[in-house]
Write an enzyme that holds these catalytic residues in place. Sequence first.
Site, PDB file in Angstrom:
ATOM      1  N   THR A 133      -0.976  -5.651  11.810  1.00 40.09           N
ATOM      2  CA  THR A 133      -0.642  -6.233  11.250  1.00 40.09           C
ATOM      3  C   THR A 133      -0.535  -6.856  10.751  1.00 40.09           C
ATOM      4  O   THR A 133      -0.808  -6.614   9.246  1.00 40.09           O
ATOM      5  CB  THR A 133      -1.707  -7.723  12.015  1.00 40.09           C
ATOM      6  OG1 THR A 133      -1.541  -9.155  11.554  1.00 40.09           O
ATOM      7  CG2 THR A 133      -3.346  -7.603  11.942  1.00 40.09           C
ATOM      8  N   GLN A 134       0.597  -7.957   9.662  1.00 39.44           N
ATOM      9  CA  GLN A 134       0.483  -8.752   8.413  1.00 39.44           C
ATOM     10  C   GLN A 134      -0.629  -9.757   8.090  1.00 39.44           C
ATOM     11  O   GLN A 134      -0.788  -9.775   6.600  1.00 39.44           O
ATOM     12  CB  GLN A 134       1.925  -9.371   8.542  1.00 39.44           C
ATOM     13  CG  GLN A 134       3.375  -9.032   8.544  1.00 39.44           C
ATOM     14  CD  GLN A 134       3.802 -10.014   8.961  1.00 39.44           C
ATOM     15  OE1 GLN A 134       4.300 -10.552   8.710  1.00 39.44           O
ATOM     16  NE2 GLN A 134       5.563  -9.460   9.349  1.00 39.44           N
TER      17      GLN A 134
ATOM     18  N   SER B  69       1.804   4.799  -9.420  1.00 41.71           N
ATOM     19  CA  SER B  69       2.958   4.583  -8.629  1.00 41.71           C
ATOM     20  C   SER B  69       3.660   6.011  -8.241  1.00 41.71           C
ATOM     21  O   SER B  69       4.846   5.693  -7.458  1.00 41.71           O
ATOM     22  CB  SER B  69       4.242   3.498  -9.474  1.00 41.71           C
ATOM     23  OG  SER B  69       3.323   2.469  -9.712  1.00 41.71           O
TER      24      SER B  69
ATOM     25  N   THR C 231      -4.996   2.951 -15.158  1.00 43.75           N
ATOM     26  CA  THR C 231      -4.965   2.478 -16.430  1.00 43.75           C
ATOM     27  C   THR C 231      -6.602   2.449 -17.400  1.00 43.75           C
ATOM     28  O   THR C 231      -6.951   2.540 -18.496  1.00 43.75           O
ATOM     29  CB  THR C 231      -5.519   0.369 -16.219  1.00 43.75           C
ATOM     30  OG1 THR C 231      -4.000   0.481 -15.684  1.00 43.75           O
ATOM     31  CG2 THR C 231      -5.457  -0.265 -17.307  1.00 43.75           C
TER      32      THR C 231
END
Length: 347
Positions: free
Chosen positions: A280-281, A63, A17
């Site tokens: 960990t999440q 991406s 961007t």
Amino acid sequence: MMITKTPSVLLIYTGGTIGMIQNPETGALENFNFNHLLKHVPELKKFNYHISTYQFEPPIDSSDMEPQAWAKLVKIISYNYDLYDGFVILHGTDTMAFTASALSFMLENLSKPVILTGSQLPIGMLRTDGKENLITAIEIAAAKIDGKAAVPEVCIFFENHLMRGNRTSKINAENFNAFRSFNYPPLAKAGIHIKYEPSRILKPDEGLPLKPHYLFDTNVVILNLFPGIQESIVSAVLNAPGLKAVVLKTFGSGNAPQKEWFIQALKDATSRGIIIVNVTQCTSGAVQMERYGTGLQLLQAGVISGYDSTLECAITKLMFLLGHGFSNKEIRFRMTKSLAGEITKEE
């Protein structure tokens, strides 16, 4: 009379961007060139720096960023390493943390700043955050303290915070504070002045030359646990052809369901040589598998701790180590060691 060398910075535009300029006639967003940059950021002319640019052709949407592009960045930096005091990489925000993590391992013995930055709004728009991000990133890349690079690390600079690249994650798709380093404090903060935190910054071995790396193995996967996860799904993932490593995203401090089939699936996978790393999440905190029985069972199944590693760091570190052909035992050992300041481990 002492002659001071003019600071030099190489600005590398990969895409994203920040480099988009709105065509006033068509309204379409177009990729920047250096003339556009000088037009929209005239402040760059006030720097007493030598600023050169390199532009990816064509620019890459973040991406679509792949290890091949990481290797290209390393090649550019390595080739120009002796010519510049620092490097600024303009990059799309979506995968910036992955690139920063990968580069932290690929640029071994780094003694100069490599600063990644970008923006949430194109640099040609009135309210863009790109201008301040770019100007400050360049200033940091050129900064010296006692004659040495102020921050000889791969970092991300975004909205006034300089963060260690392999500690950083994108946490916001809407606001300007897009990135956060939850488990390690900022290396510097930019206000009226840029305040560096020397005690938090890695100290390079000045006697070692830069050692660039280019090899990656992407036979890895991320397995995100959730209540009700099915045996067939877990089995399909762990038995995927060619799979070599898994980042297992668990609950809390590294906990997982106490289902017999699940633990057996993990045991079978590790017995086949698949490396499973527990992260960990949670956005903040670390894996402590010894803390609860639900985590201890993973340890007993051969899962190794990712400690307070970010997801982006864990997956790129695995790719990096696998790509260099280390033995299973060596990779498991190195995943539990800090190679570039990426984990905090209490000894």
